[in-house]
Design a protein around this motif. Sequence first.
Motif, short mmCIF file in Angstrom:
data_model
loop_
_atom_site.label_atom_id
_atom_site.label_comp_id
_atom_site.label_asym_id
_atom_site.label_seq_id
_atom_site.Cartn_x
_atom_site.Cartn_y
_atom_site.Cartn_z
N ALA A 126 0.83 -1.20 0.00
CA ALA A 126 0.00 0.00 0.00
C ALA A 126 0.87 1.26 0.00
O ALA A 126 0.56 2.24 -0.69
N ALA A 127 1.98 1.23 0.74
CA ALA A 127 2.88 2.38 0.78
C ALA A 127 3.55 2.61 -0.57
O ALA A 127 3.70 3.74 -1.02
N ILE A 128 3.94 1.53 -1.23
CA ILE A 128 4.54 1.65 -2.56
C ILE A 128 3.51 2.22 -3.53
O ILE A 128 3.81 3.15 -4.30
N ALA A 129 2.29 1.70 -3.49
CA ALA A 129 1.24 2.19 -4.38
C ALA A 129 0.96 3.67 -4.14
O ALA A 129 0.85 4.45 -5.10
N ALA A 130 0.88 4.08 -2.88
CA ALA A 130 0.62 5.50 -2.57
C ALA A 130 1.74 6.38 -3.10
O ALA A 130 1.48 7.45 -3.68
N ALA A 131 2.98 5.94 -2.95
CA ALA A 131 4.11 6.73 -3.46
C ALA A 131 4.05 6.85 -4.98
O ALA A 131 4.33 7.91 -5.54
N LEU A 132 3.68 5.78 -5.66
CA LEU A 132 3.56 5.82 -7.12
C LEU A 132 2.48 6.79 -7.55
O LEU A 132 2.69 7.59 -8.47
N ILE A 133 1.34 6.72 -6.91
CA ILE A 133 0.22 7.59 -7.28
C ILE A 133 0.57 9.05 -7.02
O ILE A 133 0.25 9.93 -7.82
N LYS A 134 1.27 9.33 -5.92
CA LYS A 134 1.63 10.70 -5.55
C LYS A 134 2.84 11.23 -6.33
O LYS A 134 3.23 12.38 -6.16
N GLY A 135 3.46 10.38 -7.15
CA GLY A 135 4.61 10.83 -7.93
C GLY A 135 5.90 10.85 -7.15
O GLY A 135 6.84 11.55 -7.53
N ARG A 136 6.00 10.08 -6.10
CA ARG A 136 7.19 10.05 -5.25
C ARG A 136 8.04 8.82 -5.59
O ARG A 136 8.13 7.87 -4.81
N GLY A 137 8.66 8.85 -6.76
CA GLY A 137 9.43 7.73 -7.26
C GLY A 137 10.60 7.34 -6.38
O GLY A 137 10.86 6.15 -6.17
N ASP A 138 11.32 8.34 -5.86
CA ASP A 138 12.46 8.02 -5.00
C ASP A 138 11.99 7.33 -3.72
O ASP A 138 12.63 6.39 -3.25
N HIS A 139 10.87 7.78 -3.18
CA HIS A 139 10.32 7.15 -1.98
C HIS A 139 9.87 5.72 -2.29
O HIS A 139 10.13 4.79 -1.52
N ALA A 140 9.19 5.53 -3.43
CA ALA A 140 8.76 4.18 -3.83
C ALA A 140 9.98 3.27 -3.98
O ALA A 140 9.95 2.12 -3.55
N ALA A 141 11.06 3.80 -4.58
CA ALA A 141 12.28 3.00 -4.74
C ALA A 141 12.87 2.64 -3.39
O ALA A 141 13.35 1.51 -3.20
N ASP A 142 12.84 3.58 -2.44
CA ASP A 142 13.34 3.27 -1.10
C ASP A 142 12.52 2.16 -0.45
O ASP A 142 13.06 1.31 0.26
N LEU A 143 11.22 2.16 -0.70
CA LEU A 143 10.36 1.13 -0.13
C LEU A 143 10.60 -0.23 -0.77
O LEU A 143 10.47 -1.26 -0.13
N VAL A 144 10.96 -0.22 -2.05
CA VAL A 144 11.26 -1.46 -2.76
C VAL A 144 12.65 -1.97 -2.38
O VAL A 144 12.89 -3.17 -2.34
N LEU A 145 13.56 -1.07 -2.08
CA LEU A 145 14.97 -1.42 -1.86
C LEU A 145 15.39 -1.12 -0.42
O LEU A 145 15.84 -0.02 -0.13
N PRO A 146 15.23 -2.08 0.50
CA PRO A 146 15.68 -1.86 1.87
C PRO A 146 17.19 -1.65 1.94
O PRO A 146 17.91 -1.99 1.01
N SER A 147 17.64 -1.09 3.06
CA SER A 147 19.04 -0.69 3.17
C SER A 147 20.03 -1.85 3.22
O SER A 147 21.17 -1.69 2.86
N ASP A 148 19.62 -3.02 3.69
CA ASP A 148 20.54 -4.16 3.63
C ASP A 148 19.77 -5.43 3.29
O ASP A 148 18.59 -5.53 3.48
N ARG A 149 20.49 -6.39 2.74
CA ARG A 149 19.85 -7.59 2.23
C ARG A 149 19.28 -8.48 3.31
O ARG A 149 18.34 -9.20 3.07
#
Length: 168
Positions: free
Chosen positions: A104-127
């Motif tokens: 839901a957070a990724i979807a909201a970021a996409l809809i709001k045009g917050r690509g960098d935030h969506a990418a941060d949500l997709v890509l956590p800081s460590d594996r």
Amino acid sequence: IVGLFDLRQAIETFVVQRIAGKLGPNQIARLRGNIREQAEASRKQDVEDATRLDTEFHTMVCGFLGNREMSQTLARMREKLHILILGNLSRRPQRLPTSYREHAAIAAALIKGRGDHAADLVLPSDRVVQVGSLGVDTRDVATHVAVGGKKQQSPQGVIRSSGAMGPP
């Protein structure tokens, strides 16, 4: 397994940065519909439906870019991802609400045009977090790897050599 999630993250990080804020009304409706269905599956603790919706979410988002090669690559990974996510959510159904909120957070970021935030949500800081956040129990991964519906012994040295595995 780690390579599979790495590839999915590489594709999705690129995709979400490109499509954020550029979705058409039909795409937004499809995205919101998927999220509503994920919420319902989470509420019902329906692991199979939640897993189907999870994998659909990722392939749908990638499809929005319109890059056939990326979509085909993710589609080839879809069955393996589905098997892994289903197995892990079946063992840890308490992860369903967290998974829904993450999508839901990724979807909201996409809809709001917050690509960098969506990418941060997709890509956590460590594996280790990434593998753990997807519900992959690394103790199971070290013993078995789900491939094509069959469990096969995994060479533990290969997994550990990636530097990505550790306790969740």
